[in-house]
Design an enzyme around this catalytic site. Structure first.
Site, PDB file in Angstrom:
ATOM      1  N   MET A  28       0.851  -1.193   0.000  1.00  0.00           N
ATOM      2  CA  MET A  28       0.000   0.000   0.000  1.00  0.00           C
ATOM      3  C   MET A  28       0.889   1.246   0.000  1.00  0.00           C
ATOM      4  SD  MET A  28      -3.428  -0.963   2.051  1.00  0.00           S
ATOM      5  CE  MET A  28      -2.859  -0.653   3.693  1.00  0.00           C
ATOM      6  N   GLY A  29       2.125   1.073  -0.428  1.00  0.00           N
ATOM      7  CA  GLY A  29       3.034   2.219  -0.518  1.00  0.00           C
ATOM      8  C   GLY A  29       3.600   2.614   0.835  1.00  0.00           C
ATOM      9  N   LEU A  31       6.717   2.980   1.403  1.00  0.00           N
ATOM     10  CA  LEU A  31       7.635   1.847   1.473  1.00  0.00           C
ATOM     11  C   LEU A  31       8.719   2.069   2.527  1.00  0.00           C
ATOM     12  CD1 LEU A  31       8.107   1.171  -2.360  1.00  0.00           C
ATOM     13  CD2 LEU A  31       6.416   0.190  -0.796  1.00  0.00           C
ATOM     14  N   GLY A  34      11.108  -2.976   5.345  1.00  0.00           N
ATOM     15  CA  GLY A  34      10.386  -4.261   5.299  1.00  0.00           C
ATOM     16  C   GLY A  34       9.973  -4.561   3.865  1.00  0.00           C
ATOM     17  N   HIS A  35       9.332  -3.563   3.215  1.00  0.00           N
ATOM     18  CA  HIS A  35       8.941  -3.761   1.804  1.00  0.00           C
ATOM     19  C   HIS A  35      10.181  -4.013   0.944  1.00  0.00           C
ATOM     20  CE1 HIS A  35       5.580  -0.962   3.164  1.00  0.00           C
ATOM     21  NE2 HIS A  35       4.924  -2.034   2.743  1.00  0.00           N
ATOM     22  N   GLN A  59     -10.181  -2.557   2.569  1.00  0.00           N
ATOM     23  CA  GLN A  59      -9.683  -3.192   3.783  1.00  0.00           C
ATOM     24  C   GLN A  59      -9.644  -2.246   4.990  1.00  0.00           C
ATOM     25  OE1 GLN A  59      -5.796  -4.129   1.755  1.00  0.00           O
ATOM     26  NE2 GLN A  59      -4.961  -3.791   3.810  1.00  0.00           N
ATOM     27  N   GLY A 148       4.889  -9.939   3.885  1.00  0.00           N
ATOM     28  CA  GLY A 148       5.634  -9.916   5.145  1.00  0.00           C
ATOM     29  C   GLY A 148       4.969 -10.789   6.206  1.00  0.00           C
ATOM     30  N   ASP A 151       2.314  -9.295   9.120  1.00  0.00           N
ATOM     31  CA  ASP A 151       0.861  -9.476   8.985  1.00  0.00           C
ATOM     32  C   ASP A 151       0.595 -10.975   8.883  1.00  0.00           C
ATOM     33  OD1 ASP A 151      -0.100  -6.638   8.660  1.00  0.00           O
ATOM     34  OD2 ASP A 151       1.467  -6.734   7.144  1.00  0.00           O
ATOM     35  N   GLN A 154      -2.884 -12.290   7.833  1.00  0.00           N
ATOM     36  CA  GLN A 154      -3.072 -12.009   6.406  1.00  0.00           C
ATOM     37  C   GLN A 154      -2.372 -13.072   5.555  1.00  0.00           C
ATOM     38  OE1 GLN A 154      -2.761  -7.963   4.577  1.00  0.00           O
ATOM     39  NE2 GLN A 154      -0.739  -8.625   3.951  1.00  0.00           N
TER      40      GLN A 154
HETATM   41  O1  PAF Z   1      -0.093  -5.886   3.548  1.00  0.00           O
HETATM   42  C1  PAF Z   1      -0.503  -4.940   2.850  1.00  0.00           C
HETATM   43  O2  PAF Z   1       0.160  -3.932   2.652  1.00  0.00           O
HETATM   44  C2  PAF Z   1      -1.884  -5.025   2.236  1.00  0.00           C
HETATM   45  O3  PAF Z   1      -2.778  -5.665   3.075  1.00  0.00           O
HETATM   46  C3  PAF Z   1      -1.886  -5.678   0.848  1.00  0.00           C
HETATM   47  C4  PAF Z   1      -1.451  -7.130   0.920  1.00  0.00           C
HETATM   48  C5  PAF Z   1      -1.006  -4.901  -0.098  1.00  0.00           C
HETATM   49  C6  PAF Z   1      -3.302  -5.676   0.255  1.00  0.00           C
HETATM   50  O4  PAF Z   1      -3.791  -4.376   0.113  1.00  0.00           O
END
Ligand code: PAF
Length: 511
Positions: A28-29, A31, A34-35, A59, A148, A151, A154
């Site tokens: 979701m940007g 960054l 971690g990303h 979400q 990651g 989460d 998720q």
């Molecule tokens: O983990 C995230 O940043 C978000 O939940 C994802 C997986 C990009 C979905 O919008």
């Protein structure tokens, strides 16, 4: 790097790169490191990396931070550029076919996976995630997608979605990255003031205390969770705990006692900023992977290490041989991938320990013992072609992962550390120069009285095989990002093994 905003643009760009393995890193940007660790791993393991940036309204619940969620797009573009991302996909809400306020199709995760942890506190959140990730998979059609482990819920839900909906993508979870104080990195950390930031590091410190207790033998949920709670009260008094639970990492059910593995997951608030983190408690014996090119000495090393370290030698070569034997014995043509897929899907393969010094294991296929048969010359000549067939790999990798669930094994191959056991405690990439591998092979052949092939010819063959192995579409030979490379040109077998045993003991003592 191309920055694309529409599904059509993306599809067209991907068509230009047909035949390459495509990785997707959905974000979701905003960054952070971690990303970037996901991007670096995706880069190391694939030909083409697509990063998506989309702040997904589906979400966010009512009263959550959708409007104020950080969107530093210029900075994100620079970071992606610096990390050599191939395509940055940054669609609008319309391009993702989200019509807020209107009814639309959703992908809904199963009840039991949203019954605990964040589920009850964020109704609809995970359906929002699965829906958007499913849309992204449909648009990008990646071979692999990286998420990651911070989460954690998720990740489990997405793996289940892919399995249940038979989506043709592999989900890879990557370790949480922390700042130097131990705070798990999150795009929401920018909301924290200095005092909150200082106290937020207490979340990880407290989880680590539970891990220490676990390492000392504590297996019960209540004392483990009490340790975390008491520590939080002491070092993070401003943290408002939302939940603290010990769950099974496979199905997220609450655990009273840990048999093999458990995850302690936590969520809470500093002011209006919600943070989550978790820690894996794992009593399983370790997994060691040895990957590398042909002729680097992998099987000899692996066999010796299995004995020295008391680990089970997972002979993946025997598994591919068993598949080759099956296909040959049913007289299926190698080009008939449909018949091969059918026969692989119903095959029952068992590897049992054996005392023989000749074989690493007893091999039973559909209840028939084929330990000797799989070593025939005919099977040997077929095995590398069979191992390159997608359905064969899919079935055998699944089985290898299943066998790895209990841990305590050492496995050798080309994709053990990257594909099969990405969670391995120790990954070795064993290699040697082409000239040295050719020299060893030449000596072996001479010892066997075979002197027909010249050294130059062997150098040529090995160079070709390396190229084939590292460029093939399915499970190419690649060094895992976290693997230790050992170049064996100037080392003998004992020296290589001593080296690996040292690395192993270091890893185990760190746990
Ligand atoms: O983990 C995230 O940043 C978000 O939940 C994802 C997986 C990009 C979905 O919008």
């Amino acid at each position: 790097m191309r920055v694309l905003k529409t599904a059509l643009g993306l599809k067209t760009a991907l068509q230009e790169n047909q035949g390459q393995t495509v990785a997707l890193v959905p974000t979701m940007g905003a960054l952070h490191s971690g990303h970037l660790s996901l991007i670096a791993r995706a880069k190391a393991e694939n030909d083409l990396v697509v990063v998506s940036i989309f702040v997904n309204p589906l979400q966010f619940g009512q009263g959550e931070d959708y409007q104020k969620y950080p969107r530093p797009i210029e900075q994100d573009i620079d970071l992606c550029q610096a990390f050599d991302v191939d395509i940055l996909f940054a669609p609008s809400v319309e391009a993702m076919a989200i019509n807020q306020g209107q009814q639309q199709s959703l992908v809904v995760p199963p009840e039991h996976l949203v019954a605990n942890l964040c589920g009850p506190f964020r109704p609809g959140h995970f359906a929002g995630v699965t829906t958007i990730v499913c849309k992204l998979f449909n648009i990008v059609q990646p071979n692999v997608a990286y998420f990651g482990e911070k989460d954690f819920q998720q990740l489990v839900i997405l793996k289940k979605m892919v399995e249940d909906l038979r989506l043709p993508v592999i989900i890879k979870g990557c370790p949480t990255v922390q700042d130097p104080s131990g705070l798990a990195l999150s795009s929401r950390n920018v909301y924290l003031n200095e005092q909150q930031k200082a106290q937020a590091s207490g979340i990880n410190t407290s989880l680590m205390l539970a891990k220490e207790a676990f390492s000392s033998g504590e297996r019960k949920s209540s004392p483990l969770l009490t340790i975390v709670k008491q520590s939080l009260v002491q070092i993070s008094p401003k943290f408002k705990l939302q939940y603290l639970e010990l769950v099974d990492p496979n199905n997220l059910k609450q655990l009273e006692t840990i048999e093999d593995t458990g995850v302690i997951a936590i969520a809470g608030y500093f002011g209006s900023t919600r943070l989550i983190d978790n820690i894996l408690l794992n009593a399983q014996k370790p997994i060691v992977t040895i990957d590398g090119p042909a002729g680097a000495g992998k099987s000899t090393v692996t066999r010796k290490l299995a004995k020295e370290l008391g680990l089970l030698y997972l002979d993946t070569g025997a598994m591919y041989r068993a598949a080759a034997w099956l296909i040959k014995s049913q007289a299926i043509a190698l080009e008939d991938h449909v018949a091969i897929a059918e026969v692989m899907a119903s095959m029952q393969l068992e590897l049992l320990p054996c005392d023989s010094s000749k074989y690493s294991c007893e091999v039973y296929l559909n209840q028939q013992r084929i330990t000797e048969q799989i070593r025939s010359l005919e099977v040997t000549s077929l095995v590398s072609q069979i191992a390159a067939i997608a359905s064969v790999r899919t079935v055998l990798v699944k089985l290898q992962k299943e066998l790895g669930k209990k841990g305590g094994l050492i496995a050798e191959g080309r994709d053990m550390g990257t594909e099969v056991f990405p969670q391995a405690s120790l990954k070795i990439f064993l290699t040697a120069s082409v000239a040295e591998r050719a020299r060893r092979r030449f000596k072996d052949l001479q010892n066997q009285g075979i002197e027909k092939v010249s050294l130059e010819e062997l150098i040529h063959q090995i160079t070709q095989r390396d190229h084939q192995d590292s460029t093939r579409k399915i499970s190419p030979l690649r060094k895992a990002q976290d693997a230790v490379e050992i170049i064996t040109d100037d080392l003998n077998l004992d020296q290589v093994c001593v080296n690996i045993v040292d690395l192993y003991l270091n890893k185990i003592n760190q746990k």
